[in-house]
Design a protein around this motif. Structure first.
Motif, PDB file in Angstrom:
ATOM      1  N   GLU A 262     138.612  91.812   4.213  1.00  0.00           N
ATOM      2  CA  GLU A 262     137.976  91.017   3.142  1.00  0.00           C
ATOM      3  C   GLU A 262     137.824  91.871   1.874  1.00  0.00           C
ATOM      4  OE1 GLU A 262     135.321  87.964   4.290  1.00  0.00           O
ATOM      5  OE2 GLU A 262     133.977  88.294   2.607  1.00  0.00           O
ATOM      6  N   GLU A 263     137.368  93.112   2.047  1.00  0.00           N
ATOM      7  CA  GLU A 263     137.210  94.028   0.907  1.00  0.00           C
ATOM      8  C   GLU A 263     138.560  94.374   0.281  1.00  0.00           C
ATOM      9  OE1 GLU A 263     134.503  95.215  -0.629  1.00  0.00           O
ATOM     10  OE2 GLU A 263     133.463  93.773   0.641  1.00  0.00           O
ATOM     11  N   ARG A 264     139.504  94.721   1.142  1.00  0.00           N
ATOM     12  CA  ARG A 264     140.825  95.152   0.652  1.00  0.00           C
ATOM     13  C   ARG A 264     141.531  94.003  -0.077  1.00  0.00           C
ATOM     14  NH1 ARG A 264     142.849  96.895   5.420  1.00  0.00           N
ATOM     15  NH2 ARG A 264     143.426  94.758   5.888  1.00  0.00           N
ATOM     16  N   GLY A 265     141.449  92.794   0.507  1.00  0.00           N
ATOM     17  CA  GLY A 265     142.120  91.639  -0.099  1.00  0.00           C
ATOM     18  C   GLY A 265     141.530  91.302  -1.455  1.00  0.00           C
ATOM     19  N   LEU A 266     140.214  91.367  -1.542  1.00  0.00           N
ATOM     20  CA  LEU A 266     139.537  91.092  -2.821  1.00  0.00           C
ATOM     21  C   LEU A 266     139.980  92.100  -3.880  1.00  0.00           C
ATOM     22  CD1 LEU A 266     137.242  89.687  -4.486  1.00  0.00           C
ATOM     23  CD2 LEU A 266     135.689  91.403  -3.530  1.00  0.00           C
ATOM     24  N   ALA A 267     139.989  93.385  -3.510  1.00  0.00           N
ATOM     25  CA  ALA A 267     140.386  94.429  -4.462  1.00  0.00           C
ATOM     26  C   ALA A 267     141.834  94.216  -4.903  1.00  0.00           C
ATOM     27  CB  ALA A 267     140.217  95.810  -3.821  1.00  0.00           C
ATOM     28  N   THR A 268     142.700  93.853  -3.973  1.00  0.00           N
ATOM     29  CA  THR A 268     144.111  93.634  -4.314  1.00  0.00           C
ATOM     30  C   THR A 268     144.257  92.441  -5.251  1.00  0.00           C
ATOM     31  OG1 THR A 268     144.678  94.443  -2.118  1.00  0.00           O
ATOM     32  CG2 THR A 268     146.417  93.339  -3.323  1.00  0.00           C
ATOM     33  N   ALA A 269     143.524  91.366  -4.969  1.00  0.00           N
ATOM     34  CA  ALA A 269     143.610  90.176  -5.820  1.00  0.00           C
ATOM     35  C   ALA A 269     143.191  90.521  -7.256  1.00  0.00           C
ATOM     36  CB  ALA A 269     142.733  89.065  -5.252  1.00  0.00           C
ATOM     37  N   ARG A 270     142.108  91.265  -7.367  1.00  0.00           N
ATOM     38  CA  ARG A 270     141.646  91.673  -8.712  1.00  0.00           C
ATOM     39  C   ARG A 270     142.742  92.452  -9.431  1.00  0.00           C
ATOM     40  NH1 ARG A 270     135.843  91.839  -9.557  1.00  0.00           N
ATOM     41  NH2 ARG A 270     134.669  91.811  -7.618  1.00  0.00           N
ATOM     42  N   GLU A 271     143.339  93.406  -8.706  1.00  0.00           N
ATOM     43  CA  GLU A 271     144.343  94.299  -9.280  1.00  0.00           C
ATOM     44  C   GLU A 271     145.585  93.556  -9.749  1.00  0.00           C
ATOM     45  OE1 GLU A 271     143.806  97.827  -6.381  1.00  0.00           O
ATOM     46  OE2 GLU A 271     145.974  97.422  -6.612  1.00  0.00           O
ATOM     47  N   LEU A 272     145.991  92.538  -8.973  1.00  0.00           N
ATOM     48  CA  LEU A 272     147.279  91.895  -9.236  1.00  0.00           C
ATOM     49  C   LEU A 272     147.220  90.770 -10.258  1.00  0.00           C
ATOM     50  CD1 LEU A 272     148.700  91.628  -5.571  1.00  0.00           C
ATOM     51  CD2 LEU A 272     149.312  93.288  -7.342  1.00  0.00           C
ATOM     52  N   THR A 273     146.014  90.261 -10.552  1.00  0.00           N
ATOM     53  CA  THR A 273     145.891  89.027 -11.343  1.00  0.00           C
ATOM     54  C   THR A 273     146.620  89.090 -12.692  1.00  0.00           C
ATOM     55  OG1 THR A 273     143.882  88.339 -10.256  1.00  0.00           O
ATOM     56  CG2 THR A 273     144.211  87.501 -12.470  1.00  0.00           C
ATOM     57  N   ALA A 274     146.359  90.125 -13.473  1.00  0.00           N
ATOM     58  CA  ALA A 274     146.959  90.196 -14.818  1.00  0.00           C
ATOM     59  C   ALA A 274     148.482  90.293 -14.725  1.00  0.00           C
ATOM     60  CB  ALA A 274     146.390  91.385 -15.582  1.00  0.00           C
ATOM     61  N   GLY A 275     148.969  91.029 -13.748  1.00  0.00           N
ATOM     62  CA  GLY A 275     150.415  91.223 -13.595  1.00  0.00           C
ATOM     63  C   GLY A 275     151.154  89.921 -13.319  1.00  0.00           C
ATOM     64  N   TYR A 276     150.515  89.027 -12.551  1.00  0.00           N
ATOM     65  CA  TYR A 276     151.168  87.735 -12.283  1.00  0.00           C
ATOM     66  C   TYR A 276     151.401  86.973 -13.587  1.00  0.00           C
ATOM     67  CZ  TYR A 276     150.008  88.256  -7.294  1.00  0.00           C
ATOM     68  OH  TYR A 276     149.913  88.684  -5.999  1.00  0.00           O
ATOM     69  N   LEU A 277     150.383  86.973 -14.462  1.00  0.00           N
ATOM     70  CA  LEU A 277     150.531  86.228 -15.714  1.00  0.00           C
ATOM     71  C   LEU A 277     151.606  86.876 -16.587  1.00  0.00           C
ATOM     72  CD1 LEU A 277     146.876  85.134 -16.565  1.00  0.00           C
ATOM     73  CD2 LEU A 277     148.517  84.227 -14.907  1.00  0.00           C
ATOM     74  N   LYS A 278     151.686  88.196 -16.514  1.00  0.00           N
ATOM     75  CA  LYS A 278     152.731  88.898 -17.265  1.00  0.00           C
ATOM     76  C   LYS A 278     154.114  88.501 -16.733  1.00  0.00           C
ATOM     77  CE  LYS A 278     154.161  93.422 -18.946  1.00  0.00           C
ATOM     78  NZ  LYS A 278     155.568  93.231 -18.583  1.00  0.00           N
ATOM     79  N   THR A 279     154.230  88.415 -15.416  1.00  0.00           N
ATOM     80  CA  THR A 279     155.521  88.025 -14.833  1.00  0.00           C
ATOM     81  C   THR A 279     155.917  86.614 -15.279  1.00  0.00           C
ATOM     82  OG1 THR A 279     155.109  89.434 -12.923  1.00  0.00           O
ATOM     83  CG2 THR A 279     156.783  87.733 -12.642  1.00  0.00           C
ATOM     84  N   LEU A 280     154.944  85.708 -15.333  1.00  0.00           N
ATOM     85  CA  LEU A 280     155.250  84.347 -15.816  1.00  0.00           C
ATOM     86  C   LEU A 280     155.783  84.422 -17.249  1.00  0.00           C
ATOM     87  CD1 LEU A 280     152.091  82.340 -14.566  1.00  0.00           C
ATOM     88  CD2 LEU A 280     154.360  82.454 -13.476  1.00  0.00           C
ATOM     89  N   ALA A 281     155.083  85.195 -18.098  1.00  0.00           N
ATOM     90  CA  ALA A 281     155.496  85.301 -19.505  1.00  0.00           C
ATOM     91  C   ALA A 281     156.856  85.998 -19.621  1.00  0.00           C
ATOM     92  CB  ALA A 281     154.428  86.056 -20.294  1.00  0.00           C
TER      93      ALA A 281
END
Ligand code: PCA
Length: 327
Positions: A262-281
């Protein structure tokens, strides 16, 4: 002669010990999940499985089956309740029709950041666990998706621009938004999303940048509005009979590895969020904040849906929202 007898005795003992270990539990647990192997939820589940294997000295070997390959997303929860699968992961809000508590994480604009998602989850968790127990399930862990935005294939400046659009829904909340905006909802699992967009079955949906990237959504759509409406969770649960069948050390291993996941997944989600939007752009999509009008329209839907949810969830629901808001 003596040496030979000793050897035979030793191998006989080894055989008996091996059988005993087998009988005591070296078990393989199939774990259906609905999202692709490359998604961080699935990779987190793999790491959880590795943790359990190590912690139980190989007695519990969890095998993750990605992308709805063992059970389709919508069938995973039922499969675990009935023991067809011992453990599984499911977008829990897709089951809000069974009990409103399962829709807690998908109330528009109630909790819109990772920090608020954590608070809301904590406020509802004990109630959630007892509802799961009534369904023969034991809670292991839950991890949020990044904040939900709106995918379209045209400029959308207000809810009125969405009228008549074919909209992919993934739970009751997304279907309700479609209804409030005069869209045409169709329920589609993430595993089928690319195809639904390519064939025109759906032309808009609400989800995270993560699922947009998984589905290479730029092949069909053009815009992502970063609405940040809510953060739905994938939940991992175990069939209660299977859990009760583990010895104390096995139960502790599953729960402790779950807490870590639960901790690891939350930290990963936080880390990856901005990058996903960059990939879309980077793939040519317009990634933008919603206009004030679109935001106001969606927030209006959110107010209606918050009131509806509290009415459906009753005193218990009100208490959870109050506890969340007090923090
Ligand atoms: N992805 C999942 C649920 C929420 C999300 O971000 C999906 O679209 O199915």
């Amino acid at each position: 002669m003596n040496a030979a007898r000793t050897l035979m005795t030793a191998s006989g003992l080894a055989l008996v010990a091996g059988l005993a270990a087998g009988a005591a539990g070296a078990e393989t647990w199939d774990m259906p999940v609905a999202y692709p192997g490359t998604n961080y939820h699935t990779q987190n589940a793999e790491a959880f499985a590795a943790c359990v294997k190590t912690a139980t000295s190989d007695a519990v070997d969890i095998v993750v089956h990605a992308n709805g390959s063992l059970f389709a997303g919508n069938d995973i929860k039922r499969a675990v309740q009935t023991g067809q699968a011992p453990i599984g992961e499911r977008l829990i809000s897709a089951h809000a029709n069974e009990n409103p508590i399962f829709g807690l994480d998908s109330i528009p604009f109630l909790a819109t950041s990772f920090d608020d998602s954590v608070k809301l989850w904590a406020a509802g968790l004990e109630t959630m666990k007892s509802v799961l127990a009534d369904q023969n399930l034991v809670y292991v862990y839950a991890v949020p998706w990044p904040p939900q935005g709106l995918y379209t294939k045209k400029d959308v400046n207000s809810a009125a621009d969405l009228k008549g659009v074919k909209f992919r829904a993934y739970n009751a909340a997304t279907a309700k938004i479609a209804e409030l905006a005069g869209m045409v909802p169709v329920q589609i699992e993430a595993a089928e999303l690319s195809q639904a967009l390519a064939t025109g079955v759906a032309e808009s949906f609400v989800s995270s940048g993560s699922t947009g990237v998984d589905s290479k959504v730029w092949e069909s759509l053009t815009h992502f509005y970063d609405v940040q409406a809510w953060l739905p969770r994938n939940m991992v649960f175990v069939n209660k009979d299977m859990f009760d069948g583990l010895d104390g050390a096995g139960q502790t291993a599953v729960l402790d590895c779950g807490a870590e996941a639960e901790e690891r997944g939350l930290a990963t989600a936080r880390e990856l969020t901005a990058g996903y939007l960059k990939t879309l752009a980077d793939n040519g999509m317009t990634v933008a904040d919603p206009s004030d009008q679109l935001k106001a329209d969606l927030q209006g839907f959110g107010e209606t849906m918050t009131a509806d949810w509290i009415a459906a969830a009753g005193e218990q629901g009100q208490a959870i929202v109050d506890a969340y808001r007090a923090n």
